[in-house]
Design a protein around this motif. Sequence first.
Motif: not given
Length: 716
Positions: A708, A711, A715
């Motif tokens: 997480e 990611t 992003s």
Amino acid sequence: MTIEDGGTTGGMASADEVLAGLDPEQRQVASNPLGPMCVLAGAGTGKTRAITHRIAYGVHAGAYRPDRVLAVTFTARAAGEMRTRLRGLGLPAVQARTFHAAALRQLQYFWPQAIGGPLPQILKHKAPAVGEAGARLRLELDRVVIRDLAGEIEWAKVSMLTPETYRAAAAKAGRSPAELDLTAMARLWETYEEVKSARGVIDFEDVLLLMAGVLAERDDIAATVRGQYRHFVVDEYQDVNAAQQALLDLWVGDRPDLCVVGDPAQTIYSFTGATPRHLLDFASRRPGTQTVRLVRNYRSTPQVVDLANLVLQAGTRRAETVQLRAQREAGPPPVLTQLTDDDAEAAYVAESVKKLLKQGVPASEIAVLYRINAQSEAIEQALSAADVPYLVRGGERFFQRSEVKQAMVLLRGAVRSDDGSVELGKLVSDVVTGAGWSPQRPSGGAVLERWQSLNALVELADDLGGADDSFRLRELVAELDRRAAEQHAPTVEGVTLASLHAAKGLEWDAVFLVGCSDGLIPISLAEGPQAIEEERRLMYVGLTRARKHLMLSWAAARNPGGRAGRRPSRFLDAAAPVLGPGARSAPRTRSGPAPKKPAKPKTCRTCGSTLDTAAERKIGRCADCPATYDEAQFEALRTWRLEVATLTKVPAFVVFTDATLIAIAERRPSDIAGLAGISGVGKHKRDTYGEAVLAVLDGADPASAAAECVTAQNSA
């Protein structure tokens, strides 16, 4: 074939003449040219005179061949001075070089035979390669940090470590490289070596290490070197590091003719790997060593010498040092002055310098010395405002200045037109007029700096031409070329501003030692008894630079109107009988401003002992005490870090170093604010990893938290 060219001796007619004018201890050094000798030479005791006359006596007595002697020292300036003295003694064939210069010359000569092909180019500056190594490891390093890390690599290499052995040795030595733990530092060093290999270059430390490796592995080359050089003299031996000692041992082999000279009290470069143990243990390593102590100080007045002795003898290593005995006539007493702030101190220095100039002391015979270079700014501004010329030692080298280069071109072009009809000084002044010199000294600024450089050339021509009528422009150009190669710059008229480290080996009629307060000297970064004693030696070096006038000063506050929290340097406590009660670091009465309390040392949360290393202070406990973190929670953090490092393709320590991860596990922060209080968790890392770390501490699956985190990072 030999490595160096030989030469004739010429000069003095007899060995007895070489000994004339030496004091008893210097004569003992000079008149015993064979066998091992250790000379413990205090500041200003004529050690260079003693060892150059030792070489001269050995040659004139038939014990040496001049081309079989190698004299080694540590700076190009010192090597140049030694060559000049040896030439004056009729010994132009004796080689006097720095360790690096001697090793490089040999390496260039033997590389085709030992390795094959041309010697790789030498990296002039480490910073770009260190920066590239950091970039490869995805480390964010600014210019200052890169410089510090380059210095750490130099220390590690001259200490003859490897990236594999670095961590244990650095921990034992209490090293704390900027912004990296020892594991990360070892990886950076390893990557730096990979960068060098890819570029096909070597650095200055490699010159020593490679030459030592060649001599150790090739008996034939070692025999050639030992056949070429049979007698060795090493000056400033207290500054030798492990790599230099290893090379020296290979140069000398099992022969006895090695003379070392040094002063333990002037060991001020331990941060570069230097250690006085080589000097102090020399006699025990080489049986039959003659040990001679030079204690007669010819440089300074009794007042200066007494003060220096008091400061040094109050230290913990006084048994290893010599106590100087002044030989000069009496002079003015040293003075300690307290000022309100740094600006007031700078103004005091400028005004005092002007008084000395009016008394006839040349500007070139005045120096202002300080602990760190940042102190020079206020002094420079005050001297400029007072219209006092100055130069900052350690700035651009004399022969690299554009006006000097231009003048050299003009002087070379004028050589053929020198028919001897014009006095050399007048001829040179006429020639360098084309580079901007004029008989009138300008008022200040960059124009004054250019004029000072050119005027130094004119004055040098006056001096050399006045001493020898046959010395003409051709000889002057040759002399300037030689000085440029040796970095032996002519004297520039101006007050010298220099750090205490840069002042070593120099001397002036008048010295201002500024910033004599705790926190500056000893510097606040000095931790532990050994570091504090080195700071004491640094002050001793500063004190012994003065021949006659010695002015010490300190400021109670940094800025005008600021809190007067400083106190005099603790090193001056022992000098209170000379400097007065104001030299005491703690006042005897409660009148006046209270002294600033020293920062409370960080202690181990478990046993209460003082934390010595940066890693210990970051964690909050000493290495001897057991960990206080939850093992499972710490392993979860390690697993999370490894997952993040794998996903982002960076070494694990780039995410968090071991010391930072341990600190997180032991403190168990519950929010971002708690993370912010942990050393090594800056804003960027809080923003990038903060929520994930808190989640792992709260029991989240490390792999999921890592995924997480990455990611979210991608992003963003």
